[in-house]
Design a protein around this motif. Sequence first.
Motif, PDB file in Angstrom:
ATOM      1  N   THR A 188       2.171   1.728  -3.569  1.00 17.85           N
ATOM      2  CA  THR A 188       1.213   1.924  -4.661  1.00 17.85           C
ATOM      3  C   THR A 188       0.193   3.029  -4.423  1.00 17.85           C
ATOM      4  OG1 THR A 188      -0.251   0.202  -3.778  1.00 17.85           O
ATOM      5  CG2 THR A 188       1.419  -0.486  -5.392  1.00 17.85           C
ATOM      6  N   SER A 189       0.203   3.655  -3.260  1.00 19.80           N
ATOM      7  CA  SER A 189      -0.828   4.647  -2.945  1.00 19.80           C
ATOM      8  C   SER A 189      -0.620   5.996  -3.622  1.00 19.80           C
ATOM      9  CB  SER A 189      -0.935   4.840  -1.427  1.00 19.80           C
ATOM     10  OG  SER A 189       0.276   5.369  -0.921  1.00 19.80           O
ATOM     11  N   SER A 190       0.557   6.250  -4.121  1.00 18.66           N
ATOM     12  CA  SER A 190       0.843   7.523  -4.771  1.00 18.66           C
ATOM     13  C   SER A 190       0.129   7.625  -6.117  1.00 18.66           C
ATOM     14  CB  SER A 190       2.352   7.661  -4.980  1.00 18.66           C
ATOM     15  OG  SER A 190       2.637   8.712  -5.866  1.00 18.66           O
ATOM     16  N   PHE A 191      -0.229   8.833  -6.496  1.00 22.32           N
ATOM     17  CA  PHE A 191      -0.829   9.072  -7.802  1.00 22.32           C
ATOM     18  C   PHE A 191       0.229   9.185  -8.893  1.00 22.32           C
ATOM     19  CE2 PHE A 191      -4.129  10.723  -4.911  1.00 22.32           C
ATOM     20  CZ  PHE A 191      -5.162   9.890  -5.315  1.00 22.32           C
ATOM     21  N   ASN A 192       1.486   9.329  -8.495  1.00 21.72           N
ATOM     22  CA  ASN A 192       2.586   9.484  -9.447  1.00 21.72           C
ATOM     23  C   ASN A 192       3.039   8.111  -9.934  1.00 21.72           C
ATOM     24  OD1 ASN A 192       4.862  10.075 -10.908  1.00 21.72           O
ATOM     25  ND2 ASN A 192       5.770  11.395  -9.339  1.00 21.72           N
ATOM     26  N   GLU A 193       2.825   7.829 -11.195  1.00 24.29           N
ATOM     27  CA  GLU A 193       3.184   6.531 -11.785  1.00 24.29           C
ATOM     28  C   GLU A 193       4.695   6.315 -11.829  1.00 24.29           C
ATOM     29  OE1 GLU A 193       1.064   4.053 -12.564  1.00 24.29           O
ATOM     30  OE2 GLU A 193      -0.477   5.361 -11.731  1.00 24.29           O
ATOM     31  N   LYS A 229       6.899   1.496  -7.580  1.00 22.06           N
ATOM     32  CA  LYS A 229       5.451   1.329  -7.791  1.00 22.06           C
ATOM     33  C   LYS A 229       5.156   0.377  -8.954  1.00 22.06           C
ATOM     34  CE  LYS A 229       1.096   3.730  -8.448  1.00 22.06           C
ATOM     35  NZ  LYS A 229       0.411   5.016  -8.377  1.00 22.06           N
ATOM     36  N   LYS A 230       5.683   0.682 -10.106  1.00 20.90           N
ATOM     37  CA  LYS A 230       5.429  -0.148 -11.286  1.00 20.90           C
ATOM     38  C   LYS A 230       5.996  -1.560 -11.074  1.00 20.90           C
ATOM     39  CE  LYS A 230       7.930   0.250 -14.932  1.00 20.90           C
ATOM     40  NZ  LYS A 230       8.657   0.600 -16.123  1.00 20.90           N
ATOM     41  N   ASN A 243       0.828  -1.217   0.000  1.00 18.17           N
ATOM     42  CA  ASN A 243       0.000   0.000   0.000  1.00 18.17           C
ATOM     43  C   ASN A 243       0.857   1.259   0.000  1.00 18.17           C
ATOM     44  OD1 ASN A 243      -2.310  -1.563  -0.043  1.00 18.17           O
ATOM     45  ND2 ASN A 243      -2.605  -1.457   2.173  1.00 18.17           N
ATOM     46  N   ASP A 280       6.909   6.954  -9.419  1.00 18.20           N
ATOM     47  CA  ASP A 280       7.545   6.712  -8.127  1.00 18.20           C
ATOM     48  C   ASP A 280       8.317   5.399  -8.172  1.00 18.20           C
ATOM     49  OD1 ASP A 280       6.572   9.036  -7.057  1.00 18.20           O
ATOM     50  OD2 ASP A 280       5.077   8.081  -5.785  1.00 18.20           O
TER      51      ASP A 280
END
Length: 93
Positions: free
Chosen positions: A41-46, A51-52, A38, A48
Amino acid sequence: MTSIITNTSPIIALSMINKFSLLWNLFDDVYVPKAVFNELTSSFNEDDFGKKEILEAVHSEKVILYSVKADDWVQQMYAKLHYGELETIIGGK
């Protein structure tokens, strides 16, 4: 068979140097607590870091999401450490 449970920082660091795959290349089972997932992956910035990579690794089943069974310990200790750190420590125990 070797297993690892990891916190957010190693995932971000490995992502930054494009070596995230080292986790499943070195270990048979790679566990990530849900709180760590969480956090990543919670950031709106792809863009980061991590995350990916974590989304792809979970989808391809190279990483296993871990649910802490001792959630009451996590709640009691929160504020001393964050959820991701607590779930990693408790999961490791």
